[in-house]
Scaffold this active site. Sequence first.
Site, PDB file in Angstrom:
ATOM      1  N   PRO A  83       4.729   1.782   5.891  1.00  0.00           N
ATOM      2  CG  PRO A  83       4.006   0.408   4.145  1.00  0.00           C
ATOM      3  CD  PRO A  83       3.821   1.776   4.721  1.00  0.00           C
ATOM      4  N   GLY A 111       0.837  -1.199   0.000  1.00  0.00           N
ATOM      5  CA  GLY A 111       0.000   0.000   0.000  1.00  0.00           C
ATOM      6  C   GLY A 111       0.867   1.243   0.000  1.00  0.00           C
ATOM      7  CB  CYS A 112       0.236   4.644   1.272  1.00  0.00           C
ATOM      8  SG  CYS A 112       1.094   6.213   1.536  1.00  0.00           S
ATOM      9  CG  PHE A 113       6.018   4.689  -0.587  1.00  0.00           C
ATOM     10  CD1 PHE A 113       5.640   5.934  -0.118  1.00  0.00           C
ATOM     11  CD2 PHE A 113       6.539   4.602  -1.879  1.00  0.00           C
ATOM     12  CE1 PHE A 113       5.786   7.081  -0.896  1.00  0.00           C
ATOM     13  CE2 PHE A 113       6.700   5.749  -2.668  1.00  0.00           C
ATOM     14  CZ  PHE A 113       6.324   6.981  -2.175  1.00  0.00           C
TER      15      PHE A 113
END
Length: 230
Positions: free
Chosen positions: A33, A28-30
């Site tokens: 993470p 998903g959106c980095f």
Amino acid sequence: MNPFEEDKIPAIDKLTYSSPKTATLAMGCFWSPESLFGSIGGVIRTRVGFAGGTTENPTYRTLADHIETVQLDFDPEQILYAQLLENFFAHHTPTKEPRKRQYTSAIFYHSPEQKQAAHEAMKAAEVRLEQKVMTEVLPYQVFYLAEERHQKWKLRRVPAVLNELQKIYPKEEAFNNSTAVARVNGYLGGNGEKERFMEEMGSLGLSYPVQQTLLAHFLAKDLGDLPFKG
């Protein structure tokens, strides 16, 4: 580097590693993470960028068929690739189709061993979730570094801490390659274990007032103020 400059380097950045490995993951959106993995012991450095597509030199605004991806270097003597994959599957939802290609769940393997570990982790996740996992397992080909404003996103939201680390590492490459910077970005996102955080805080190169700012942000997670968002 002269002795004065050497004294400024955070203690955690003076550690050496005999055989670091690389992991390339998309969940998903980095931004979150990168914060998650930056807080994990054994992770040496993190960076965000784009992978999995065919277009050369993508940007955040012109991703084309690429996927938002986090890449990290880790010490396999401290943490196994399989353990990184456990965190990968535990902190996003790999059972749904992404709303956009850029948010695809993917593992880009760097070796046959990583490929095998990825498939084993997927099977374990499917058993645990009792659903089919949609994660793509792909051979690693190329990783394009995202623009600087996207690196260490959680850290960039706290100027007092950011400014102090940028004084130590004024050049972008050194800043992004710092273990201290990766850890602080992780802790500011409310990630990581409290015991490790307290052990490492003095090795991150921060002054006492800025340590207190970092501590306040880290402890806010216990109040539910900083949930992980993938």
